[in-house]
Design a protein around this motif. Structure first.
Motif, PDB file in Angstrom:
ATOM      1  N   GLU A 172      -1.890  24.391  48.479  1.00 52.19           N
ATOM      2  CA  GLU A 172      -0.588  24.381  48.173  1.00 52.19           C
ATOM      3  C   GLU A 172      -0.315  25.576  47.304  1.00 52.19           C
ATOM      4  N   ILE A 173       0.434  26.424  48.057  1.00 50.50           N
ATOM      5  CA  ILE A 173       0.790  27.949  47.292  1.00 50.50           C
ATOM      6  C   ILE A 173       2.459  27.928  47.241  1.00 50.50           C
ATOM      7  N   PRO A 174       2.922  28.723  46.192  1.00 44.61           N
ATOM      8  CA  PRO A 174       4.323  28.981  46.201  1.00 44.61           C
ATOM      9  C   PRO A 174       4.502  30.211  46.847  1.00 44.61           C
ATOM     10  N   ILE A 175       5.677  30.455  47.562  1.00 47.13           N
ATOM     11  CA  ILE A 175       6.063  31.270  48.427  1.00 47.13           C
ATOM     12  C   ILE A 175       7.393  31.667  48.230  1.00 47.13           C
ATOM     13  N   TYR A 176       7.918  32.801  49.099  1.00 44.57           N
ATOM     14  CA  TYR A 176       9.325  33.057  48.856  1.00 44.57           C
ATOM     15  C   TYR A 176       9.821  33.856  50.470  1.00 44.57           C
ATOM     16  N   VAL A 177      10.948  33.635  50.574  1.00 45.94           N
ATOM     17  CA  VAL A 177      11.616  34.292  51.809  1.00 45.94           C
ATOM     18  C   VAL A 177      12.755  35.223  51.407  1.00 45.94           C
ATOM     19  N   ALA A 178      12.720  36.452  51.516  1.00 50.14           N
ATOM     20  CA  ALA A 178      13.884  37.320  51.045  1.00 50.14           C
ATOM     21  C   ALA A 178      14.114  38.417  52.383  1.00 50.14           C
ATOM     22  N   GLY A 179      14.909  39.496  51.787  1.00 55.93           N
ATOM     23  CA  GLY A 179      15.412  40.409  52.876  1.00 55.93           C
ATOM     24  C   GLY A 179      16.531  39.894  53.539  1.00 55.93           C
ATOM     25  N   THR A 180      16.641  40.248  54.701  1.00 50.92           N
ATOM     26  CA  THR A 180      17.755  39.975  55.725  1.00 50.92           C
ATOM     27  C   THR A 180      17.458  39.329  56.914  1.00 50.92           C
ATOM     28  N   ARG A 181      18.363  38.594  57.600  1.00 49.81           N
ATOM     29  CA  ARG A 181      18.231  38.019  58.703  1.00 49.81           C
ATOM     30  C   ARG A 181      17.326  38.669  59.800  1.00 49.81           C
ATOM     31  N   GLU A 182      17.748  40.027  60.055  1.00 54.14           N
ATOM     32  CA  GLU A 182      17.065  40.977  60.992  1.00 54.14           C
ATOM     33  C   GLU A 182      15.635  41.335  60.451  1.00 54.14           C
ATOM     34  N   LYS A 183      15.594  41.403  59.145  1.00 53.01           N
ATOM     35  CA  LYS A 183      14.296  42.132  58.442  1.00 53.01           C
ATOM     36  C   LYS A 183      13.791  40.950  57.662  1.00 53.01           C
ATOM     37  N   PRO A 184      13.521  39.838  57.749  1.00 55.84           N
ATOM     38  CA  PRO A 184      12.887  38.884  56.785  1.00 55.84           C
ATOM     39  C   PRO A 184      11.713  39.274  56.271  1.00 55.84           C
ATOM     40  N   THR A 227      21.782  38.303  54.021  1.00 52.90           N
ATOM     41  CA  THR A 227      20.806  38.319  52.933  1.00 52.90           C
ATOM     42  C   THR A 227      20.183  36.819  52.538  1.00 52.90           C
ATOM     43  N   LEU A 228      18.706  36.896  52.398  1.00 50.65           N
ATOM     44  CA  LEU A 228      18.206  35.788  52.435  1.00 50.65           C
ATOM     45  C   LEU A 228      17.583  35.605  50.847  1.00 50.65           C
ATOM     46  N   ASP A 229      17.633  34.243  50.436  1.00 48.86           N
ATOM     47  CA  ASP A 229      16.909  34.282  49.091  1.00 48.86           C
ATOM     48  C   ASP A 229      16.545  32.544  49.104  1.00 48.86           C
ATOM     49  N   PHE A 230      15.124  32.573  49.331  1.00 54.09           N
ATOM     50  CA  PHE A 230      14.693  31.075  49.417  1.00 54.09           C
ATOM     51  C   PHE A 230      13.337  30.931  48.480  1.00 54.09           C
ATOM     52  N   THR A 231      12.778  30.235  47.894  1.00 50.69           N
ATOM     53  CA  THR A 231      11.651  29.913  47.184  1.00 50.69           C
ATOM     54  C   THR A 231      11.033  28.445  47.516  1.00 50.69           C
ATOM     55  N   GLY A 232       9.822  28.247  47.454  1.00 53.14           N
ATOM     56  CA  GLY A 232       9.430  26.815  47.661  1.00 53.14           C
ATOM     57  C   GLY A 232       8.069  27.013  47.754  1.00 53.14           C
ATOM     58  N   THR A 233       7.232  26.089  48.363  1.00 54.80           N
ATOM     59  CA  THR A 233       5.936  25.943  48.463  1.00 54.80           C
ATOM     60  C   THR A 233       5.474  25.602  49.998  1.00 54.80           C
ATOM     61  N   ALA A 234       4.147  26.350  50.263  1.00 55.40           N
ATOM     62  CA  ALA A 234       3.705  26.079  51.507  1.00 55.40           C
ATOM     63  C   ALA A 234       2.599  25.130  51.464  1.00 55.40           C
ATOM     64  N   MET A 235       2.392  24.122  52.182  1.00 60.71           N
ATOM     65  CA  MET A 235       1.319  23.203  52.190  1.00 60.71           C
ATOM     66  C   MET A 235       0.544  22.989  53.441  1.00 60.71           C
ATOM     67  N   MET A 236      -0.717  23.466  53.236  1.00 59.94           N
ATOM     68  CA  MET A 236      -1.736  23.695  54.628  1.00 59.94           C
ATOM     69  C   MET A 236      -2.486  22.587  54.530  1.00 59.94           C
ATOM     70  N   GLN A 237      -2.811  22.419  55.798  1.00 64.32           N
ATOM     71  CA  GLN A 237      -4.226  21.458  56.091  1.00 64.32           C
ATOM     72  C   GLN A 237      -5.475  21.939  55.537  1.00 64.32           C
ATOM     73  N   ALA A 238      -5.656  23.205  55.791  1.00 65.03           N
ATOM     74  CA  ALA A 238      -6.810  23.710  55.585  1.00 65.03           C
ATOM     75  C   ALA A 238      -6.925  24.201  54.086  1.00 65.03           C
ATOM     76  N   THR A 239      -8.185  24.300  53.551  1.00 63.68           N
ATOM     77  CA  THR A 239      -8.348  24.902  52.264  1.00 63.68           C
ATOM     78  C   THR A 239      -8.315  26.474  52.443  1.00 63.68           C
ATOM     79  N   VAL A 240      -8.030  27.013  51.188  1.00 63.93           N
ATOM     80  CA  VAL A 240      -8.016  28.585  51.182  1.00 63.93           C
ATOM     81  C   VAL A 240      -9.099  29.323  51.769  1.00 63.93           C
ATOM     82  N   SER A 241     -10.337  29.011  51.362  1.00 66.56           N
ATOM     83  CA  SER A 241     -11.546  29.482  52.019  1.00 66.56           C
ATOM     84  C   SER A 241     -11.480  29.401  53.532  1.00 66.56           C
ATOM     85  N   GLN A 242     -10.836  28.046  53.975  1.00 66.87           N
ATOM     86  CA  GLN A 242     -10.737  28.151  55.423  1.00 66.87           C
ATOM     87  C   GLN A 242      -9.791  28.878  56.037  1.00 66.87           C
TER      88      GLN A 242
END
Length: 564
Positions: A525-537, A485-500
């Motif tokens: 920059e947006i908050p994200i999570y990764v959950a589920g299982t290794r087979e079905k993240p 099982t996976l349980d991760f949180t964090g942030t994703a930082m993108m070069q493009a803006t939301v509209s792009q």
């Protein structure tokens, strides 16, 4: 013609000669029998002088006979030989490991042949000695040091015989060797030797040996040749030894959590208490028994070994697992525990190693550690970690503890679904929406770096950075091997803006929101999570924590990002 008379004197002469010969043999036999007490006394005296200890011999017999070479000589045999530990300066015997005093050397029986002729000033050559039931115990260094003063002050032997003896060969069956230790709560290291042959045995000189023994754990056959001695009376454990060995068909499955058949060759030198060993091992089918996937493992190693207890210091091990290279160094120490019977019992080894994976492939380690037929990803990996495996009855994967950092480069996931998501993430992060539906789907390589710790089957990652073109993802969380099982949180930082990232008419509507997501130099920059299982993240946008640096709680519902 009268018959010629045959003279009778030759018959009489022959009869007299045979009678004399029989008489000589009988007299020699009687002499040998009468000499038994004297020779027995000399044997005991010589051994007592050599070991500075009390010697006991239950029985001793001499007889006349000839060898296979046709040489006449004296056959000797004895039973119940015991040589006790040397006495200290006060006349007290050393006690081994606080246990009842046991003989230093025990021998069930021995047989030998010595020639009748002897040249003054020359050593007596004994062709062969056969031993059965030899039991040798090497006392701790501290107990033997108590006897050094008495040895130095020992008076010369009062034996009237000052004759050197050279034994051409000694053959021994059913031998046992035990190495005592000064360390508290340590059991002696014991070996059972099925066959031992010594050559060129003489006082105060090294002897050649050829030994074959069955190693108890892991079970396997060890064959060793080399030289041993001269024997150091004050401390037998400091007697020099050197040789070569082969270790065949060692079954690693006796250790919980691993399996495979190991072969090893090497060279060793030093003393029984301080050996330097250089060798190599080959395990073509090494595996973690929980996962069941076999991998070829080859090692070259340099190690120091304490022969009194088997403790080993790897300095280092140079290993290749599949196509991955790594080194490991550190101690492997046997640990004891007092049982319900009040006696010490070995509960396994405590392993503490520094591991450096300098040229690794992540798929090699995943094949070894997981039960999936196809690794979740492949790529170059570098790892620096501290490995600790305490002793215990639980499988290795439950006892293992790791702490360190890693770099995973040029990583590619084997799952087409995951790889498709990563490609979409990269293109949206760069604002290249026009390439999303391109038939030429370029494989996106990932770069991952971070810290980790593994303890009790739980992988904790306090900090990891996942990078693809156009996006940097910072995560922290846990991965549980039980259940995958996976349980991760964090942030994703993108070069493009939301509209792009969204594009089209929806993107135009989101342009006013761009300024709310711009942060720390990133277009988005947006908050994200990764959950589920290794087979079905499951990958999700953590809307509840937009603008917050606090991690999402595991029990908070997380909507999955729908594929676009």
């Amino acid at each position: 013609m009268p018959r010629r008379r045959i003279p009778h004197w030759p018959f009489w002469a022959g009869g007299v000669f045979l009678a004399l010969l029989a008489s000589v043999v009988i007299l020699l036999a009687i002499a040998a029998h009468r000499a038994e007490p004297f020779v027995r006394k000399q044997v005991i005296q010589a051994l007592s002088d050599r070991f500075h200890a009390r010697v006991e011999l239950d029985s001793f017999h001499l007889s006349l006979g000839n060898t296979l070479r046709g040489e006449w000589g004296v056959w000797g045999e004895g039973k119940g030989l015991r040589i006790w530990p040397p006495t200290d300066s006060e006349g007290a015997q050393a006690s081994l490991s606080n246990s009842p005093v046991q003989p230093l050397i025990k021998l069930d029986e021995f047989h030998f042949h010595a020639p009748l002729h002897y040249t003054s000033g020359q050593p007596i050559h004994i062709t062969q000695i056969r031993l059965k039931g030899l039991d040798i115990r090497f006392p701790p260094r501290s107990h033997m040091q108590k006897t050094s003063e008495s040895e130095n002050n020992a008076k010369p032997s009062s034996s009237p015989l000052n004759v050197s003896v050279v034994v051409d060969a000694v053959d021994c069956a059913d031998a046992r060797l035990a190495m005592e230790t000064d360390k508290p709560n340590k059991l002696p290291l014991e070996f059972a030797i099925s066959h031992l042959r010594l050559r060129g045995v003489r006082s105060n000189a090294p002897m050649e040996f050829d030994a074959q023994l069955e190693n108890p754990k892991p079970p396997g056959l060890i064959h060793s040749t080399g030289s041993f001695g001269p024997w150091v009376v004050a401390d037998p454990g400091s007697s020099p030894v050197r040789g070569d060995y082969t270790f065949d068909h060692a079954d690693l499955s006796v250790f919980r959590g691993i399996a495979g058949i190991l072969d090893s060759t090497g060279h060793y030198q030093g003393t029984l208490r301080d050996l330097t060993v250089d060798g190599q091992t080959d395990t073509p089918d090494f595996q973690l028994s929980r996962a069941g996937h076999a991998m070829p493992l080859h090692t070259n190693f340099h190690a120091r070994v304490d022969g009194t207890n088997g403790d080993t210091w790897l300095e280092p091990v140079d290993a290749t697992l599949g196509g991955s290279h790594f080194t490991a160094q550190g101690p492997i120490v046997r640990v004891l525990k007092t049982g319900d019977d009040g006696r010490l019992h070995s509960i396994g080894h405590d392993i503490a190693l520094d591991v450096n994976v300098d040229r690794g492939r992540i798929e090699d380690f995943l094949r070894l550690a997981t039960d999936s037929s196809t690794p979740i990803l492949d790529g170059d990996v570098e790892v620096k970690a501290q490995l600790h495996i305490p002793p215990g009855m639980a499988p290795v994967h439950e006892r293992i503890a790791l702490k360190g950092n890693f770099i995973l480069d040029q990583a590619e996931f084997s799952s087409l679904q995951v790889q498709k998501r990563i490609r979409e993430l990269s293109l949206r992060g760069q604002g290249k929406l026009d390439q999303l539906k391109s038939e030429d789907e370029e494989k996106i390589k990932s770069h991952v770096a971070g810290d980790f710790s593994l303890d009790g089957g739980v992988l904790t990652i306090p900090s990891v950075v996942y990078m693809v073109p156009g996006a940097d993802i910072h995560l922290h969380g846990t991965y549980r091997t039980h259940g995958n099982t996976l349980d991760f949180t964090g942030t994703a930082m993108m070069q493009a803006t939301v509209s792009q990232m969204v594009g089209g008419w929806k993107g135009k509507l989101l342009k006013p929101a761009d300024r709310f997501f711009k942060k720390n130099g990133a277009g988005t920059e947006i908050p994200i999570y990764v959950a589920g299982t290794r087979e079905k993240p499951q990958f999700g946008f953590d809307a509840a924590h937009l603008g917050s640096t606090h991690p999402q709680r595991p029990d908070t519902p997380r909507p999955e990002i729908a594929p676009r």
